[in-house]
Design a protein around this motif. Structure first.
Motif, PDB file in Angstrom:
ATOM      1  N   ARG A  65      26.966  19.293  38.346  1.00  0.00           N
ATOM      2  CA  ARG A  65      27.460  17.978  38.774  1.00  0.00           C
ATOM      3  C   ARG A  65      26.425  17.195  39.590  1.00  0.00           C
ATOM      4  NH1 ARG A  65      32.650  16.611  38.153  1.00  0.00           N
ATOM      5  NH2 ARG A  65      34.232  18.205  37.748  1.00  0.00           N
ATOM      6  N   THR A  68      24.660  14.396  37.716  1.00  0.00           N
ATOM      7  CA  THR A  68      25.402  13.278  37.128  1.00  0.00           C
ATOM      8  C   THR A  68      24.670  11.974  37.427  1.00  0.00           C
ATOM      9  OG1 THR A  68      27.487  14.454  37.449  1.00  0.00           O
ATOM     10  CG2 THR A  68      27.621  12.092  37.036  1.00  0.00           C
ATOM     11  N   LEU A  74      28.964  13.204  33.636  1.00  0.00           N
ATOM     12  CA  LEU A  74      27.841  14.056  33.278  1.00  0.00           C
ATOM     13  C   LEU A  74      27.666  14.092  31.766  1.00  0.00           C
ATOM     14  CD1 LEU A  74      25.713  16.047  34.490  1.00  0.00           C
ATOM     15  CD2 LEU A  74      27.332  17.878  33.944  1.00  0.00           C
ATOM     16  N   CYS A  94      32.958  16.576  31.567  1.00  0.00           N
ATOM     17  CA  CYS A  94      31.592  16.526  31.050  1.00  0.00           C
ATOM     18  C   CYS A  94      31.600  16.083  29.586  1.00  0.00           C
ATOM     19  CB  CYS A  94      31.000  17.928  31.200  1.00  0.00           C
ATOM     20  SG  CYS A  94      29.316  18.094  30.641  1.00  0.00           S
ATOM     21  N   ASP A 141      21.838  13.533  31.025  1.00  0.00           N
ATOM     22  CA  ASP A 141      21.644  13.987  32.401  1.00  0.00           C
ATOM     23  C   ASP A 141      21.169  15.437  32.433  1.00  0.00           C
ATOM     24  OD1 ASP A 141      22.722  11.581  33.639  1.00  0.00           O
ATOM     25  OD2 ASP A 141      24.682  12.266  32.927  1.00  0.00           O
TER      26      ASP A 141
END
Length: 246
Positions: A65, A68, A74, A94, A141
């Motif tokens: 996380r 993110t 994410l 996610c 990410d």
């Protein structure tokens, strides 16, 4: 002396696997292996592997996380998704893009998707890890690969693609089996089994040292360590685990 022993034992293993070599020569083994044998093997091996590495995977993915991006969701690309055994370790919400060179894992993959409704599954791409041109530059990410770098054609090219699709400050997570210490019995048997293992298990190379390419790939930060996974019936105990930040 050691080289002679390796050569002798390697020939013995090849003789035992002679039917597979003959099928390969006839062009039968590769399509059968990729469509039937390898998906069947991976689905069963992955369950065993997750049991042996669950603690390490929770520790590895616990800070996902933190990467993110500005979208507040994410965005994660998993290379070599296989049957989706990593899904349970990803945080809720996610957005997952899956990629694999083999499209024959659908039964196991669908099962994993149904069991992990906390995730948003966006795309499944059939593409080699060295050429992810369907994924836009800087759009991810996080990129994840586990037990993938052993069988790619070129680790350096894979890492170039990883860096391309990651946004600045994004992270590449990895857990890979690697070559054992060169003075160990494990490495001796890796050398013995190498040619036959690669043929049977879809190009898997037992003696790769991918941490060297990761360290040379010019990430801004690399957190990497060597661990041993107790897979006693295989030559896959030596592993490298960690993440690298673009």
């Amino acid at each position: 002396m050691a080289e002679a022993a390796i050569l002798f034992l390697r020939v013995c293993v090849q003789l035992l696997a002679l039917p597979i070599y003959l099928l390969s020569f006839l062009g039968v083994w590769k399509p059968f292996g990729s469509k039937v044998f390898f998906p069947f093997f991976i689905e069963r091996f992955s369950e065993h592997y997750n049991q042996k590495t669950s603690v390490q995977k929770w520790e590895l993915f616990h800070n996902l996380r933190e990467f993110t991006g500005s979208s507040k969701v994410l965005r994660l690309l998993e290379i070599g998704t296989g049957t989706g055994t990593n899904f349970q370790f990803y945080p809720p919400g996610c957005r997952i893009t899956c990629s694999d060179t083999n499209s024959n894992f659908q039964r196991g993959l669908s099962k994993s998707m149904n069991q992990n409704q906390h995730l948003q599954f966006e795309h499944f791409l059939v593409a080699p890890a060295e050429n992810l041109n369907q994924v836009a530059d800087g759009s991810m990410d996080v990129v994840v690969c586990t037990l993938v770098l052993c069988s790619v054609q070129n680790v350096e090219d894979v890492l170039k693609e990883v860096k391309r699709v990651l946004r600045p400050g994004g992270a590449f997570y990895f857990l890979e089996h690697v070559a054992a210490d060169h003075s160990s019995w494990s490495y001796f048997w890796q050398q013995v089994l190498y040619p036959t293992w690669k043929l049977v298990f879809n190009g898997c190379c037992l003696t790769r040292e991918p941490w060297k390419e990761i360290e040379k790939a010019k990430f801004s930060e690399v957190k990497l360590r060597h661990i041993s996974v107790p897979l006693w019936w295989t030559p896959l105990e030596a592993h490298v685990i960690g993440y690298a930040v673009k």
